[in-house]
Design an enzyme around this catalytic site. Structure first.
Site, PDB file in Angstrom:
ATOM      1  N   TYR A 157       0.942  -1.192   0.034  1.00 54.51           N
ATOM      2  CA  TYR A 157       0.017  -0.117  -0.078  1.00 54.51           C
ATOM      3  C   TYR A 157       0.952   1.204  -0.124  1.00 54.51           C
ATOM      4  O   TYR A 157       0.773   2.285  -0.600  1.00 54.51           O
ATOM      5  CB  TYR A 157      -0.984   0.111   1.206  1.00 54.51           C
ATOM      6  CG  TYR A 157      -2.103   0.994   1.042  1.00 54.51           C
ATOM      7  CD1 TYR A 157      -3.045   0.671  -0.032  1.00 54.51           C
ATOM      8  CD2 TYR A 157      -2.458   1.802   2.095  1.00 54.51           C
ATOM      9  CE1 TYR A 157      -4.127   1.551  -0.164  1.00 54.51           C
ATOM     10  CE2 TYR A 157      -3.381   2.782   1.941  1.00 54.51           C
ATOM     11  CZ  TYR A 157      -4.304   2.574   0.838  1.00 54.51           C
ATOM     12  OH  TYR A 157      -5.463   3.297   0.808  1.00 54.51           O
ATOM     13  N   LYS A 164      -3.025   8.507   2.999  1.00 57.46           N
ATOM     14  CA  LYS A 164      -4.165   8.385   3.767  1.00 57.46           C
ATOM     15  C   LYS A 164      -4.207   8.807   5.156  1.00 57.46           C
ATOM     16  O   LYS A 164      -4.991   9.494   5.718  1.00 57.46           O
ATOM     17  CB  LYS A 164      -4.650   6.765   3.941  1.00 57.46           C
ATOM     18  CG  LYS A 164      -5.224   6.536   2.448  1.00 57.46           C
ATOM     19  CD  LYS A 164      -6.588   7.046   2.017  1.00 57.46           C
ATOM     20  CE  LYS A 164      -7.100   6.582   0.954  1.00 57.46           C
ATOM     21  NZ  LYS A 164      -8.227   7.352   0.098  1.00 57.46           N
TER      22      LYS A 164
HETATM   23  P1  NAP Z   1     -12.377   3.867  -7.969  1.00 60.80           P
HETATM   24  O1  NAP Z   1     -13.587   3.183  -8.499  1.00 60.80           O
HETATM   25  O2  NAP Z   1     -11.138   3.394  -9.009  1.00 60.80           O
HETATM   26  O3  NAP Z   1     -12.393   5.229  -7.904  1.00 60.80           O
HETATM   27  C1  NAP Z   1     -11.340   5.990  -7.674  1.00 60.80           C
HETATM   28  C2  NAP Z   1     -11.834   7.394  -8.471  1.00 60.80           C
HETATM   29  O4  NAP Z   1     -10.671   8.225  -8.112  1.00 60.80           O
HETATM   30  C3  NAP Z   1     -11.766   7.027  -9.786  1.00 60.80           C
HETATM   31  O5  NAP Z   1     -13.046   7.684 -10.303  1.00 60.80           O
HETATM   32  C4  NAP Z   1     -10.466   7.980 -10.347  1.00 60.80           C
HETATM   33  O6  NAP Z   1     -10.609   8.547 -11.834  1.00 60.80           O
HETATM   34  C5  NAP Z   1     -10.676   9.116  -9.531  1.00 60.80           C
HETATM   35  N1  NAP Z   1      -9.390  10.014  -9.537  1.00 60.80           N
HETATM   36  C6  NAP Z   1      -7.884   9.611  -9.651  1.00 60.80           C
HETATM   37  N2  NAP Z   1      -7.442  10.602  -9.976  1.00 60.80           N
HETATM   38  C7  NAP Z   1      -8.311  11.648  -9.964  1.00 60.80           C
HETATM   39  C8  NAP Z   1      -8.084  12.931 -10.231  1.00 60.80           C
HETATM   40  N3  NAP Z   1      -6.941  13.535 -10.519  1.00 60.80           N
HETATM   41  N4  NAP Z   1      -9.176  13.785 -10.633  1.00 60.80           N
HETATM   42  C9  NAP Z   1     -10.302  13.250 -10.194  1.00 60.80           C
HETATM   43  N5  NAP Z   1     -10.599  11.953  -9.965  1.00 60.80           N
HETATM   44  C10 NAP Z   1      -9.517  11.413  -9.849  1.00 60.80           C
HETATM   45  O7  NAP Z   1     -11.769   3.045  -6.565  1.00 60.80           O
HETATM   46  P2  NAP Z   1     -12.561   3.180  -5.161  1.00 60.80           P
HETATM   47  O8  NAP Z   1     -12.064   1.976  -4.513  1.00 60.80           O
HETATM   48  O9  NAP Z   1     -13.913   3.401  -5.151  1.00 60.80           O
HETATM   49  O10 NAP Z   1     -11.757   4.333  -4.445  1.00 60.80           O
HETATM   50  C11 NAP Z   1     -12.667   5.531  -3.904  1.00 60.80           C
HETATM   51  C12 NAP Z   1     -12.170   5.973  -2.524  1.00 60.80           C
HETATM   52  O11 NAP Z   1     -12.196   4.825  -1.624  1.00 60.80           O
HETATM   53  C13 NAP Z   1     -10.685   6.123  -2.920  1.00 60.80           C
HETATM   54  O12 NAP Z   1     -10.245   6.973  -1.890  1.00 60.80           O
HETATM   55  C14 NAP Z   1     -10.122   4.732  -2.144  1.00 60.80           C
HETATM   56  O13 NAP Z   1      -8.619   5.083  -1.634  1.00 60.80           O
HETATM   57  C15 NAP Z   1     -11.017   4.628  -1.040  1.00 60.80           C
HETATM   58  N6  NAP Z   1     -10.873   3.291  -0.454  1.00 60.80           N
HETATM   59  C16 NAP Z   1     -10.982   2.023  -1.285  1.00 60.80           C
HETATM   60  C17 NAP Z   1     -10.872   0.770  -0.737  1.00 60.80           C
HETATM   61  C18 NAP Z   1     -10.985  -0.341  -1.427  1.00 60.80           C
HETATM   62  O14 NAP Z   1     -10.659  -1.498  -1.082  1.00 60.80           O
HETATM   63  N7  NAP Z   1     -11.671  -0.281  -2.722  1.00 60.80           N
HETATM   64  C19 NAP Z   1     -10.719   0.815   0.875  1.00 60.80           C
HETATM   65  C20 NAP Z   1     -10.811   1.925   1.422  1.00 60.80           C
HETATM   66  C21 NAP Z   1     -10.673   3.196   1.009  1.00 60.80           C
HETATM   67  P3  NAP Z   1      -9.862   7.360 -12.845  1.00 60.80           P
HETATM   68  O15 NAP Z   1     -10.331   5.869 -12.901  1.00 60.80           O
HETATM   69  O16 NAP Z   1      -9.575   8.408 -14.004  1.00 60.80           O
HETATM   70  O17 NAP Z   1      -8.316   7.366 -12.346  1.00 60.80           O
END
Ligand code: NAP
Length: 257
Positions: A157, A164
């Protein structure tokens, strides 16, 4: 029957596709009556985000790459034009270069470190500042997404864990600043969920297996479970909660040996 977010408005940042945690948050908010604005990060995502937004009546969509200050300005100007005011901001955005999410943390490049922090941590503060004028006088709620890799070492990570940690500290400082204005700021620390971003972390499937074996509920969480907590944090039911990091992780965070 009307929902507990009837008459409220929200902006959801971070929908990439239907597996995105942001999309689950949007569905939960909309199910309780909230009208939503979405942002999409780039042209590649526009069609998908617009198509999903069309499923939730009354939604609007605008572009915003969170590394571009003028795009954040334009996003909040558009949300202001569309809604007049804003009750909820869901920030579900993170990014690190793929090569930084594998191997040794000490090999993180300066560029990679800065980029991860800019997108995954600083963007919350940048957006909160722009949201303020629209949230003034409303029961405002800002919700972001974090992960336990901020407090404990989760193999691979790496720099995202550091970002984070900065994000969670930002939540506390923002909560202190914005509390007198009646705006609450909280983080949800979600357990691992199979999304595009998560799959960029090397060994992600092993993490899912580990949690399913170790967590008190003996399973992983779903994006819908995270979305429901986002709806709670957006609502008056959580009116006494700010600056918190709330775990939605099947209880994994309590575990020692
Ligand atoms: P996701 O579907 O890939 O969503 C992440 C989003 O961030 C995507 O829409 C991505 O767009 C966007 N992003 C990246 N760079 C950006 C930029 N410069 N400007 C605007 N948007 C941007 O993944 P997710 O897992 O749902 O993530 C959402 C949040 O949850 C994140 O903060 C992640 O760290 C957190 N989280 C996830 C998990 C997990 O296991 N999935 C667990 C805990 C926390 P692109 O596709 O264009 O990059």
């Amino acid at each position: 029957m009307s929902g507990f977010l009837e008459g409220r408005t929200g902006l959801v940042v971070g929908v990439a596709n239907k597996r995105s945690i942001a999309w689950a948050c949007a569905q939960a908010l909309h199910a309780q009556g909230m009208r939503l604005a979405f942002s999409f990060a780039n042209d590649r995502l526009e069609k998908t985000v617009r198509k999903l937004a069309d499923e939730l009546e009354g939604s609007v969509c605008f572009p915003c790459d969170v590394t571009q200050p003028e795009e954040i300005d334009a996003l909040f100007a558009s949300v202001g034009d569309a809604f007049g005011l804003l009750d909820t901001l869901v920030h579900a955005v993170a990014f690190a270069k793929r090569e930084e999410l594998a191997g040794n943390f000490f090999e993180t490049s300066k560029d990679g470190y800065m980029l991860a922090h800019e997108v995954s941590a600083y963007s919350l503060t940048a957006m909160a500042r722009r949201a303020l004028p629209l949230m003034e006088g409303r029961p405002g709620s800002i919700v972001t997404l974090t992960y336990i890799g901020s407090e404990r070492v989760v193999k691979n990570y790496n720099v995202m864990g550091i970002a984070k940690a900065a994000l969670e500290a930002s939540v506390r400082y923002l909560a202190y600043d914005l509390g007198p204005r009646g705006i609450r700021v909280n983080a949800i620390s979600a357990g691992p969920i199979r999304t595009v971003s998560a799959q960029g972390v090397e060994g992600f499937s092993e993490v899912l297996d580990h949690i399913a074996g170790m967590a008190p509920l003996r399973r992983n969480v779903t994006a819908e479970e995270v979305g429901d907590v986002a709806a709670f944090l957006a609502s008056d039911m959580s009116r006494g909660v700010t600056g918190a990091t709330m775990y939605v992780d099947a209880g994994y965070n309590i575990m020692g040996v």
